[in-house]
Design a protein around this motif. Structure first.
Motif, PDB file in Angstrom:
ATOM      1  N   GLN A 249       0.739  -1.280  -0.001  1.00 19.18           N
ATOM      2  CA  GLN A 249       0.067  -0.008  -0.118  1.00 19.18           C
ATOM      3  C   GLN A 249       0.781   1.145   0.021  1.00 19.18           C
ATOM      4  OE1 GLN A 249      -3.537  -0.193   0.100  1.00 19.18           O
ATOM      5  NE2 GLN A 249      -2.944   2.007  -0.867  1.00 19.18           N
ATOM      6  N   SER A 250       1.988   1.151   0.580  1.00 18.39           N
ATOM      7  CA  SER A 250       2.741   2.394   0.738  1.00 18.39           C
ATOM      8  C   SER A 250       3.608   2.538  -0.592  1.00 18.39           C
ATOM      9  CB  SER A 250       3.916   2.034   1.951  1.00 18.39           C
ATOM     10  OG  SER A 250       5.064   3.126   1.838  1.00 18.39           O
ATOM     11  N   LEU A 251       3.907   1.478  -1.311  1.00 22.15           N
ATOM     12  CA  LEU A 251       4.319   1.785  -2.795  1.00 22.15           C
ATOM     13  C   LEU A 251       3.395   2.248  -3.723  1.00 22.15           C
ATOM     14  CD1 LEU A 251       6.308  -1.503  -3.000  1.00 22.15           C
ATOM     15  CD2 LEU A 251       7.418   0.420  -3.003  1.00 22.15           C
TER      16      LEU A 251
ATOM     17  N   ILE B 224       2.013   1.068 -10.417  1.00 21.69           N
ATOM     18  CA  ILE B 224       0.708   1.428  -9.653  1.00 21.69           C
ATOM     19  C   ILE B 224      -0.291  -0.039 -10.019  1.00 21.69           C
ATOM     20  CG2 ILE B 224      -1.299   2.509  -9.068  1.00 21.69           C
ATOM     21  CD1 ILE B 224       0.474   5.159  -9.830  1.00 21.69           C
ATOM     22  N   GLY B 225      -0.408  -0.405 -11.151  1.00 26.53           N
ATOM     23  CA  GLY B 225      -1.421  -1.295 -11.667  1.00 26.53           C
ATOM     24  C   GLY B 225      -0.828  -2.658 -11.019  1.00 26.53           C
ATOM     25  N   ARG B 226       0.321  -2.880 -11.377  1.00 28.61           N
ATOM     26  CA  ARG B 226       0.917  -4.368 -10.912  1.00 28.61           C
ATOM     27  C   ARG B 226       0.867  -4.481  -9.425  1.00 28.61           C
ATOM     28  NH1 ARG B 226       6.091  -6.090  -9.118  1.00 28.61           N
ATOM     29  NH2 ARG B 226       6.429  -8.346 -10.111  1.00 28.61           N
ATOM     30  N   ASN B 227       1.101  -3.389  -8.478  1.00 26.88           N
ATOM     31  CA  ASN B 227       1.222  -3.400  -6.978  1.00 26.88           C
ATOM     32  C   ASN B 227      -0.495  -3.597  -6.364  1.00 26.88           C
ATOM     33  OD1 ASN B 227       3.953  -3.504  -6.423  1.00 26.88           O
ATOM     34  ND2 ASN B 227       3.916  -1.229  -6.668  1.00 26.88           N
ATOM     35  N   ALA B 228      -1.309  -2.847  -7.019  1.00 25.59           N
ATOM     36  CA  ALA B 228      -2.675  -2.837  -6.928  1.00 25.59           C
ATOM     37  C   ALA B 228      -3.299  -4.376  -7.184  1.00 25.59           C
ATOM     38  CB  ALA B 228      -3.468  -2.012  -7.628  1.00 25.59           C
ATOM     39  N   ALA B 229      -2.800  -4.828  -8.139  1.00 30.92           N
ATOM     40  CA  ALA B 229      -3.106  -6.369  -8.482  1.00 30.92           C
ATOM     41  C   ALA B 229      -2.426  -7.392  -7.263  1.00 30.92           C
ATOM     42  CB  ALA B 229      -2.676  -6.871  -9.928  1.00 30.92           C
ATOM     43  N   LEU B 230      -1.293  -6.896  -7.108  1.00 29.38           N
ATOM     44  CA  LEU B 230      -0.856  -7.851  -6.045  1.00 29.38           C
ATOM     45  C   LEU B 230      -1.373  -7.776  -4.704  1.00 29.38           C
ATOM     46  CD1 LEU B 230       1.640  -9.849  -5.254  1.00 29.38           C
ATOM     47  CD2 LEU B 230       3.060  -7.610  -4.817  1.00 29.38           C
ATOM     48  N   LEU B 231      -1.764  -6.545  -4.237  1.00 27.44           N
ATOM     49  CA  LEU B 231      -2.505  -6.446  -3.123  1.00 27.44           C
ATOM     50  C   LEU B 231      -3.801  -7.015  -3.185  1.00 27.44           C
ATOM     51  CD1 LEU B 231      -2.697  -4.952  -0.265  1.00 27.44           C
ATOM     52  CD2 LEU B 231      -3.468  -3.063  -1.600  1.00 27.44           C
ATOM     53  N   GLN B 232      -4.608  -6.936  -4.192  1.00 31.61           N
ATOM     54  CA  GLN B 232      -5.871  -7.422  -4.261  1.00 31.61           C
ATOM     55  C   GLN B 232      -5.611  -9.012  -4.322  1.00 31.61           C
ATOM     56  OE1 GLN B 232      -8.789  -5.546  -6.068  1.00 31.61           O
ATOM     57  NE2 GLN B 232     -10.210  -7.197  -6.530  1.00 31.61           N
ATOM     58  N   GLU B 233      -4.795  -9.627  -4.799  1.00 35.48           N
ATOM     59  CA  GLU B 233      -4.590 -11.094  -4.944  1.00 35.48           C
ATOM     60  C   GLU B 233      -4.368 -11.487  -3.688  1.00 35.48           C
ATOM     61  OE1 GLU B 233      -4.463 -14.628  -6.458  1.00 35.48           O
ATOM     62  OE2 GLU B 233      -4.937 -12.978  -7.558  1.00 35.48           O
TER      63      GLU B 233
ATOM     64  N   GLU C  72      -7.731  -1.078 -19.691  1.00 37.86           N
ATOM     65  CA  GLU C  72      -7.384  -1.018 -18.236  1.00 37.86           C
ATOM     66  C   GLU C  72      -8.706  -0.898 -17.279  1.00 37.86           C
ATOM     67  OE1 GLU C  72      -4.352  -1.176 -17.035  1.00 37.86           O
ATOM     68  OE2 GLU C  72      -3.502  -1.444 -18.986  1.00 37.86           O
ATOM     69  N   GLN C  73      -9.731  -0.319 -18.158  1.00 36.86           N
ATOM     70  CA  GLN C  73     -10.998  -0.165 -17.105  1.00 36.86           C
ATOM     71  C   GLN C  73     -11.569  -1.783 -17.050  1.00 36.86           C
ATOM     72  OE1 GLN C  73     -13.025   2.621 -19.545  1.00 36.86           O
ATOM     73  NE2 GLN C  73     -13.062   4.068 -17.842  1.00 36.86           N
ATOM     74  N   ASP C  74     -11.490  -2.692 -18.100  1.00 39.79           N
ATOM     75  CA  ASP C  74     -11.869  -3.853 -17.769  1.00 39.79           C
ATOM     76  C   ASP C  74     -11.224  -4.746 -16.453  1.00 39.79           C
ATOM     77  OD1 ASP C  74     -13.296  -3.851 -20.223  1.00 39.79           O
ATOM     78  OD2 ASP C  74     -11.870  -4.877 -21.415  1.00 39.79           O
ATOM     79  N   LYS C  75     -10.010  -4.383 -16.374  1.00 41.86           N
ATOM     80  CA  LYS C  75      -9.373  -4.956 -15.051  1.00 41.86           C
ATOM     81  C   LYS C  75      -9.807  -4.088 -13.566  1.00 41.86           C
ATOM     82  CE  LYS C  75      -4.932  -5.815 -17.765  1.00 41.86           C
ATOM     83  NZ  LYS C  75      -3.573  -5.108 -17.703  1.00 41.86           N
ATOM     84  N   LEU C  76     -10.065  -2.790 -13.846  1.00 40.33           N
ATOM     85  CA  LEU C  76     -10.594  -2.171 -12.893  1.00 40.33           C
ATOM     86  C   LEU C  76     -11.987  -2.397 -12.249  1.00 40.33           C
ATOM     87  CD1 LEU C  76     -10.178   0.275 -10.956  1.00 40.33           C
ATOM     88  CD2 LEU C  76     -11.203   1.873 -12.733  1.00 40.33           C
TER      89      LEU C  76
END
Length: 538
Positions: A35-37, A60-69, A132-136
């Motif tokens: 989250q900090s990154l 940002i997209g990669r870390n957000a996906a990692l956090l959600q996973e 990108e919106q599909d993923k969001l």
């Protein structure tokens, strides 16, 4: 001992608590780090441009996906700690709002920066935003489910989400139709240009096809999310079906099916009224071409039949039948393609579709393709031909017909068996009639008291007198073994393959009759039993 047991259990519980706390601490540190990154990159993003901006967006997209996973792993566990995960889910929901606003700003900026490429640059940028919106939106749907489970009030957020999805579906619906019409016009321009088609025209067709695929994919994703939220998506599904022709269970939906049927009837009525005469003329031309090529196919089969039958290569009957049948089918297939082109079908996409379908069918029909390959090997190496008596694949009989996948064999008792070619090619093939001569193996026994020279002469006279026995090679008649109850002669005359059983049956019958007439015994197995009688002692 009993006093120590409660203390032991207490120690175990303490250790489990320490392990759980350590595990939560590690998970907290991991989530906070990710989250900090994300927060750091989001804060720096407005002050960057060019490749650096693209890199930050990617990270940002990669870390957000990692956090959600990571959250997904916890939520899918046996007993998720909802109280612990609740603040992270809430922060992710807030993060999706900021990402939506960022995409909206990107669209506005994109529309104001039209360059030399005109709308092409805008469309390419919109396609990237759609992806990108599909993923969001997929992530946001999952977060709303988790938030509700964790006790977060997501009712207002869900209403806004449905509204945004509906608006997006409307935009994509129009975008799909727009791209479809542009693509149809571009394809028509290419057809008109013919051999003079330019590279730009070809590139435009490819680009419009990519646009249509992307907008259709995004619309499909949006429909799936709206369906999960209980919204009516019949109109959008009708659009997807009319563009892709993808028949799914949605076609069974009454609203979708009725809308499609009404649209098709309207189109058919309009086409019949405006282009009825032209369509009838094209259908007549279509049927005429098929008729002409069917006649040409028959002529081609006769020509090929004459060529292969008189060829110095001495093709087998199986190979001749294959070439004759193939020639007719190839000519008719060529005629069918030409006839379809007269109806307005594009042959290049059609052939490409056949190629893709061939790959799919190939995986589905591996055994059939194995039979096909075996059939080709049989045709090339010619281990047997039509009319040959063979023993192959556990079957004995005469070959009556062969295709590329199977061989038809008639057994000696007139049963028709269809044997897969891979069963034949993968086994020992015994061609019984391929040679012009076949030896008939027989064994006859006489008694030990009979005259050997006399019996041998009788056997020789019988064999030499038979009209179907060949003189060359000479028959073999020899004393073979001294059995338990008989003296055995081997009798091995040669005959043509088709005369084998006649020779075998005739000689066997004649030997019995002559042996009886000549007083020569034909022994059967016998055993001497000796009985000894002894006095019983009292």
């Amino acid at each position: 001992m009993h006093k120590l047991l409660p203390k032991f259990l207490l120690i175990i519980l303490c250790l489990c608590s320490f392990a759980s706390a350590a595990e939560n601490t590690e998970l907290t540190n991991n989530l906070n780090k990710i989250q900090s990154l994300i927060d750091s990159d989001v804060k720096a993003l407005p002050h960057t441009k060019g490749e650096i901006k693209n890199f930050l967006e990617y990270r940002i997209g990669r870390n957000a996906a990692l956090l959600q996973e990571t959250l997904k792993e916890q939520m899918d566990g046996a007993n998720p700690d909802l109280a612990f995960l609740k603040p992270y889910i809430a922060k992710q929901l807030a993060f999706t709002d900021s990402v939506e606003a960022y995409f909206a700003k990107q669209k506005t900026t994109l529309m104001s920066e039209v360059g030399a490429d005109g709308d092409r640059k805008i469309m390419l940028g919109l396609m990237q935003i759609q992806r990108e919106q599909d993923k969001l939106f997929t992530s946001e749907q999952e977060l709303l489910v988790w938030g509700k489970a964790a006790g977060i009030d997501v009712e207002a957020k869900t209403t806004e989400f449905i509204s945004a999805l509906t608006s997006r579906a409307d935009d994509l619906n129009s975008f799909v139709y727009y791209n479809q019409e542009r693509l149809s016009q571009a394809v028509a321009d290419v057809q008109i240009a013919g051999a003079d088609v330019s590279a730009e025209q070809k590139a435009l067709v490819v680009e419009l096809k990519e646009r249509l695929d992307q907008s259709s994919s995004s619309l499909s994703t949006t429909i799936a999310i709206l369906d999960s939220l209980g919204q009516n998506t019949a109109l959008y599904k009708q659009t997807l079906f009319s563009v892709s022709g993808d028949i799914t269970q949605d076609v069974l939906n009454f609203d979708v099916a009725s809308s499609l049927l009404t649209e098709w009837l309207t189109i058919a009525k309009t086409q019949a009224m405006e282009n009825g005469a032209g369509i009838m003329f094209k259908l007549i031309i279509f049927c005429l071409i098929l008729f002409v090529f069917s006649l040409i196919g028959k002529i081609a089969k006769r020509v090929v039949q004459t060529a292969v039958s008189n060829s110095k290569l001495k093709f087998s009957m199986l190979l001749q039948d294959f070439f004759i049948s193939l020639s007719g089918k190839v000519v008719f297939a060529l005629g069918l393609l030409i006839a379809l082109s007269q109806l307005g079908f594009e042959l290049a996409p059609l052939l490409a579709g056949f190629g893709i379908a061939g790959v799919i069918i190939g995986f589905a029909l591996q055994d059939t393709l194995s039979n096909f390959a075996s059939g080709m090997m049989i045709l090339v190496y010619r281990p047997f031909d039509v009319g040959d008596l063979i023993n192959a694949g556990g079957v004995t009989g005469r070959v009556s017909h062969m295709s590329l996948v199977s061989t038809t064999i008639k057994t000696l008792d007139n049963q028709r068996l269809i044997v897969p070619n891979n069963k034949i090619w993968g086994d020992t093939i015994n061609n019984i009639t391929v040679e012009h001569q076949r030896r008939v193996d027989m064994t006859f026994g006489i008694g030990y008291a009979d005259n050997i020279e006399h019996a041998e002469q009788v056997l020789r006279d019988i064999v030499m007198a038979h009209p179907l026995v060949l003189k060359d090679p000479e028959p073999t008649i020899k004393l073979h073994t001294l059995g338990e109850s008989s003296v055995d002669f081997i009798v091995r005359p040669w005959a043509k393959p088709e005369d084998y059983w006649d020779v075998y049956w005739d000689i066997t019958r004649t030997v019995k009759m002559r042996f009886d007439a000549e007083g020569i015994s034909i022994p059967f197995p016998q055993r001497d039993v000796h009985i000894y009688q002894t006095a019983l002692e009292k």
